[in-house]
Design a protein around this motif. Structure first.
Motif, PDB file in Angstrom:
ATOM      1  N   UNK A  59      -6.165   9.108  -7.700  1.00  0.00           N
ATOM      2  CA  UNK A  59      -4.985   8.503  -7.103  1.00  0.00           C
ATOM      3  C   UNK A  59      -5.338   7.449  -6.080  1.00  0.00           C
ATOM      4  N   UNK A  60      -4.324   7.016  -5.362  1.00  0.00           N
ATOM      5  CA  UNK A  60      -4.494   5.991  -4.350  1.00  0.00           C
ATOM      6  C   UNK A  60      -3.570   6.336  -3.191  1.00  0.00           C
ATOM      7  N   UNK A  61      -4.131   6.401  -1.970  1.00  0.00           N
ATOM      8  CA  UNK A  61      -3.366   6.742  -0.785  1.00  0.00           C
ATOM      9  C   UNK A  61      -3.544   5.660   0.273  1.00  0.00           C
ATOM     10  N   UNK A  62      -2.533   5.532   1.127  1.00  0.00           N
ATOM     11  CA  UNK A  62      -2.660   4.626   2.261  1.00  0.00           C
ATOM     12  C   UNK A  62      -3.642   5.244   3.254  1.00  0.00           C
TER      13      UNK A  62
ATOM     14  N   UNK B 162       0.831  -1.201   0.000  1.00  0.00           N
ATOM     15  CA  UNK B 162       0.000   0.000   0.000  1.00  0.00           C
ATOM     16  C   UNK B 162       0.864   1.249   0.000  1.00  0.00           C
ATOM     17  N   UNK B 163       1.972   1.220   0.724  1.00  0.00           N
ATOM     18  CA  UNK B 163       2.859   2.387   0.779  1.00  0.00           C
ATOM     19  C   UNK B 163       3.464   2.683  -0.589  1.00  0.00           C
TER      20      UNK B 163
ATOM     21  N   UNK C 299      -0.158   7.080  -5.044  1.00  0.00           N
ATOM     22  CA  UNK C 299       0.065   8.071  -6.088  1.00  0.00           C
ATOM     23  C   UNK C 299      -1.107   9.049  -6.092  1.00  0.00           C
ATOM     24  N   UNK C 300      -0.849  10.243  -6.567  1.00  0.00           N
ATOM     25  CA  UNK C 300      -1.894  11.269  -6.626  1.00  0.00           C
ATOM     26  C   UNK C 300      -1.659  12.114  -7.871  1.00  0.00           C
TER      27      UNK C 300
END
Length: 312
Positions: free
Chosen positions: A215-218, A196-197, A201-202
């Protein structure tokens, strides 16, 4: 052989009064323009000296806060917590009060005696103390009840970080603390957490007058971002720079400009400063909104676009 005279509470209070008087002299001179008369070559040393003096005072204040917290005296003065006292007396914000209290509680612990001594002696600075403390606490959470690892972390590991903090800036201390955590606890992060880390991305893409955010964040990064956006929007609400959402025609689904302008005027005249909360949405906690460029909205101080809070 000369002996250093004993310094008690009375002497400390007297020295503190002198510190505040000296600070008033320095600040008054700067307010009166003394920096203009100071040679350019002398400015770096002057600035560095002021930063060092401020950090030394912060070290003393942090240690004193830890003792104040442990004493419980604030409850007798009507404060439900030390944090509430900081916010009322020192006018700290919620986040700053929490950080200051966390450092003070760390330094009160016997395990952090070496760090406390080094900071009070001026060998390390507050920024390094914060990263060092966070790193050791992160290791401690993995230790649980292992006495051998506890001794290792607060012994050798703490000393390594102190040595780095005396030579390098806080970024180096943070990186070293992370390396120590990964070395002592190589399996500390799960495979899912690591994936996940690295998958974060954003992307922000400008589309006309709006912005497409994907995007995708933890979970941790999402919490930090949400907190930041909350504070921005709350400030907009307090300053009255947000207005009610555009009114849509129920038949066409398009903006009903006349009804929207009427809603804006009603908000202005209703004593809310043009502030109304965004309507709930099933699209997530946040959504991007934009105002129609009518004569009424152009006259408002609101930004053309911004974040609106929605239901989660």
């Amino acid at each position: 052989m000369l002996q250093t005279p004993a310094v008690g509470p009375r002497e400390v209070h007297a020295a503190l009064a002198q510190m505040r008087a000296a600070a008033a002299v320095v600040n008054g001179a700067i307010a009166d323009g003394v920096l203009i008369d100071t040679a350019d070559e002398a400015l770096p040393e002057l600035t560095a000296g002021l930063l060092a003096a401020a950090d030394a005072a912060t070290a003393a204040a942090t240690a004193a806060l830890g003792r104040t917290h442990d004493s419980g005296v604030l409850r007798g003065r009507g404060f439900v917590s030390t944090k509430a006292w900081l916010k009322a007396t020192a006018r700290c914000g919620d986040r700053d009060a929490a950080r200051l209290l966390a450092r003070s509680r760390d330094l009160q612990r016997p395990e952090f005696a070496a760090t406390r001594t080094a900071w009070l002696a001026g060998r390390i600075v507050g920024a390094g103390v914060r990263e060092l403390s966070l790193g050791l606490v992160a290791c401690e959470k993995k230790i649980r009840t292992d006495a051998e690892l506890t001794a290792l972390v607060f012994g050798e590991c703490q000393q390594v970080l102190l040595d780095i903090a005396q030579r390098e800036n806080a970024d180096h201390v943070r990186a070293a603390a992370q390396r120590i955590l990964a070395t002592v606890f190589p399996d500390g992060a799960t495979a899912d957490e690591q994936e996940a880390y690295h998958a974060q991305h954003l992307r922000l893409t400008r589309v006309g007058n709006e912005t497409d955010v994907r995007g995708m964040l933890s979970a941790e990064s999402e919490a930090l971002l949400s907190t930041a956006l909350d504070r921005i929007v709350d400030r907009w609400y307090r300053e009255g720079v947000l207005g009610p959402q555009p009114v849509l025609d129920p038949v066409t689904g398009e903006i009903d400009q006349e009804a929207t302008d009427a809603a804006i005027e009603a908000a202005k005249n209703g004593g809310t400063g043009g502030v109304q909360r965004a309507k709930p949405s099933t699209c997530g906690r946040w959504r991007w909104w934009s105002w129609p460029a009518s004569s009424s909205t152009r006259a408002r101080p609101a930004p053309a676009t911004g974040y609106a809070r929605t239901s989660s």
